[in-house]
Design a protein around this motif. Structure first.
Motif, short mmCIF file in Angstrom:
data_model
loop_
_atom_site.label_atom_id
_atom_site.label_comp_id
_atom_site.label_asym_id
_atom_site.label_seq_id
_atom_site.Cartn_x
_atom_site.Cartn_y
_atom_site.Cartn_z
N GLN A 173 0.84 -1.19 -0.05
CA GLN A 173 0.09 -0.05 -0.10
C GLN A 173 1.01 1.57 0.05
OE1 GLN A 173 -2.33 -0.64 3.54
NE2 GLN A 173 -4.95 -0.98 1.84
N VAL A 174 2.80 1.29 -0.34
CA VAL A 174 2.89 2.56 -0.39
C VAL A 174 3.58 2.71 -1.66
CG1 VAL A 174 5.21 3.60 1.34
CG2 VAL A 174 3.60 1.84 2.01
N ALA A 204 -3.46 1.59 -3.08
CA ALA A 204 -2.72 2.17 -2.72
C ALA A 204 -2.99 3.29 -1.02
CB ALA A 204 -1.42 2.68 -2.75
N ARG A 205 -2.63 3.54 -0.13
CA ARG A 205 -3.09 4.27 0.93
C ARG A 205 -1.60 5.33 0.75
NH1 ARG A 205 -4.33 2.70 6.07
NH2 ARG A 205 -4.36 4.79 6.61
N ILE A 206 -1.13 5.14 0.47
CA ILE A 206 0.36 6.88 0.72
C ILE A 206 1.18 6.47 -0.83
CG2 ILE A 206 2.59 7.60 1.55
CD1 ILE A 206 -0.48 7.35 3.17
N ALA A 237 -6.00 8.28 -1.35
CA ALA A 237 -4.81 7.89 -1.02
C ALA A 237 -4.24 9.17 -0.68
CB ALA A 237 -4.15 7.31 -1.59
N ALA A 275 5.62 6.14 6.16
CA ALA A 275 4.47 6.72 5.03
C ALA A 275 3.64 5.28 5.36
CB ALA A 275 5.38 6.22 3.15
N ILE A 276 4.79 4.16 6.09
CA ILE A 276 4.37 3.23 6.85
C ILE A 276 4.09 3.07 7.93
CG2 ILE A 276 5.29 0.99 7.97
CD1 ILE A 276 7.83 0.97 5.69
N ARG A 279 0.64 4.30 7.08
CA ARG A 279 -0.22 3.42 6.62
C ARG A 279 -1.01 2.31 7.74
NH1 ARG A 279 2.10 -2.51 4.93
NH2 ARG A 279 2.72 -1.42 7.03
N ASP A 280 -0.21 2.22 9.02
CA ASP A 280 -0.95 2.11 10.12
C ASP A 280 -1.77 2.71 11.03
OD1 ASP A 280 0.56 -0.33 8.99
OD2 ASP A 280 2.75 0.02 9.67
#
Length: 290
Positions: A173-174, A204-206, A237, A275-276, A279-280
């Motif tokens: 998702q990055v 993807a979210r980011i 995103a 970004a990680i 994402r979380d």
């Protein structure tokens, strides 16, 4: 149509019909002798296109279309000339050389006409007709070449832009887009299209936009970045911009460019870590809160 023009048309068409092979052979040899008219086309290819164009000219003369309009309106002849021109364009031949290759057909065709009559008036009328017909073909060939080359250049430029702006999946998702060189309107559009498509494909979210390789950031570049960020946000995103080096930070501050709504990082590694983490983080939080 006058009787003189009608007779000339029948004479030229008769020569084409009776001596099509000889005319095509002669035309090929004339082109081979004038090396500026030929790129890396083989003799077999030249003969194939000669057969096609000679046949199309005959078809045009046998139609009811007036000679001055036959190249523009006779479908088979227009297509044959256009394909001839595009083939040369793809091989990198010069436009003038391509048009002259068509005009060289005059010599081969008039030689065939001379073998059918020695009457001066008939030869003169036939020469006028052949000149009118093949001059039109040469003009169409030139126009088609220019349009074709422009399309080839546009397509190649876009392909180069796509190659130079890859979308990379760094993590689940990055995504990341490493930008190198100037960011203009055309490139921004390619970046945006590729990135939005990748966001959809990878859910993807980011998206990280890395501008480490962008030499300068001015107001126009900042606007292009903002347009891309806004488009990404519309896809659900969010963006992190990395590569904000000290000189770029100073320039952005001096220009009064507002990037406060976008998370920025100095390096791609820092951006990936952020970004990680993002994402979380629960999706209810905003970037400015994070």
């Amino acid at each position: 149509m006058s009787s003189t023009e009608s007779g000339a048309r029948e004479l030229v068409a008769g020569a084409l019909e009776a001596e099509a092979d000889d005319i095509a052979d002669r035309w090929v040899q004339l082109q081979l002798a004038r090396t500026e008219q030929v790129t890396d086309l083989s003799e077999a290819t030249l003969r194939e296109e000669a057969d096609g164009l000679v046949g199309a000219v005959l078809g045009g003369l046998q139609s009811d279309v007036p000679v001055e309009r036959v190249v523009a309106t006779h479908q088979d002849l227009r297509r044959a000339v256009s394909e001839f021109s595009m083939r040369r364009a793809r091989k990198g031949a010069a436009p003038i050389a391509t048009s002259m290759a068509v005009l060289t057909l005059k010599e081969a065709l008039l030689a065939a006409v001379q073998r059918r009559t020695r009457d001066g008036d008939e030869l003169f009328a036939a020469a006028l007709l052949v000149n009118q017909l093949l001059d039109s073909a040469g003009a169409l060939c030139f126009d088609t070449y220019v349009e074709g080359r422009e399309e080839i250049i546009r397509r190649q430029s876009r392909q180069l832009l796509e190659v130079s702006t890859p979308v990379v999946r760094l993590w689940r998702q990055v995504l990341a887009v490493p930008l190198i060189g100037t960011l203009d309107t055309a490139r921004t559009q390619v970046v945006m299209e590729n990135l939005l498509q990748a966001i959809q494909e990878h859910e993807a979210r980011i998206a990280i936009i890395d501008i480490t390789g962008v030499p300068t950031v001015d107001t126009a570049v900042a606007q292009h970045l903002m347009h891309t960020v806004n488009a990404v946000r519309l896809m659900g995103a969010d963006c992190v911009i990395s590569g904000i080096r000290p000189p770029i930070a100073q320039t952005i501050a001096q220009l009064g460019i507002d990037l406060s709504t976008i998370l920025t990082r100095a390096t791609l590694a820092d951006a990936l870590s952020a970004a990680i983490e993002l994402r979380d983080t629960p999706a209810t939080a905003t970037l400015t809160e994070r």
